[in-house]
Design a protein around this motif. Sequence first.
Motif: not given
Length: 177
Positions: A24, A133, A26, A121, A75, A141, A77, A22, A29
């Motif tokens: 990410e 996403n 941003r 993402d 994950r 979202s 980020r 995953h 959120y």
Amino acid sequence: MPSNVPTAFTDLLAGCTRSAVHLEMRDSYAVDYEKGPFAEWRAGYRHHPDDRASWWRPWLDLVQETVNRGVIMRRARIVSEPVSEYTRFLYDGTFTNEAAGEQVRWLPRRRASGIALPGNDFWLFDDQVIRWNHFAGDGSSLGGEVWDETPDVAKLCADAFEEVWARAVPHSQYEIH
């Protein structure tokens, strides 16, 4: 995109056999400043390592079940520094992800220059199926979208994730700025 691949996230994860990654990108959120976990965190609440029952369920149960099946979950980020208030919130709760078996790393945005990153993402399952996403400008979202017939885009996502992962700092070593 028509296919027989499930679109529900839990079904995608359940069908995963090797890896789920995953990315990410941003700094914030959708957040409810008045109620919910972020509001509680802003008021001083922090998860206690010994109180596993209070952690984010059922997500962490799903992570643990997936990892126990032999799937590697990672994950990454990408974050601006100094970090946003929301990123601090994520950082404070990330120990729960790791306790469930997910590996997490942080990459300061300034160190992401030169990496070809997708525009959204994503989750990438077994290096083949992408779940994008989508978010509005305020972080709310707009839902997800599953692509499974685009090996070139899956490769872009896999390559981007691996480059981010190689440059990123493991959660236990990342110092928030």
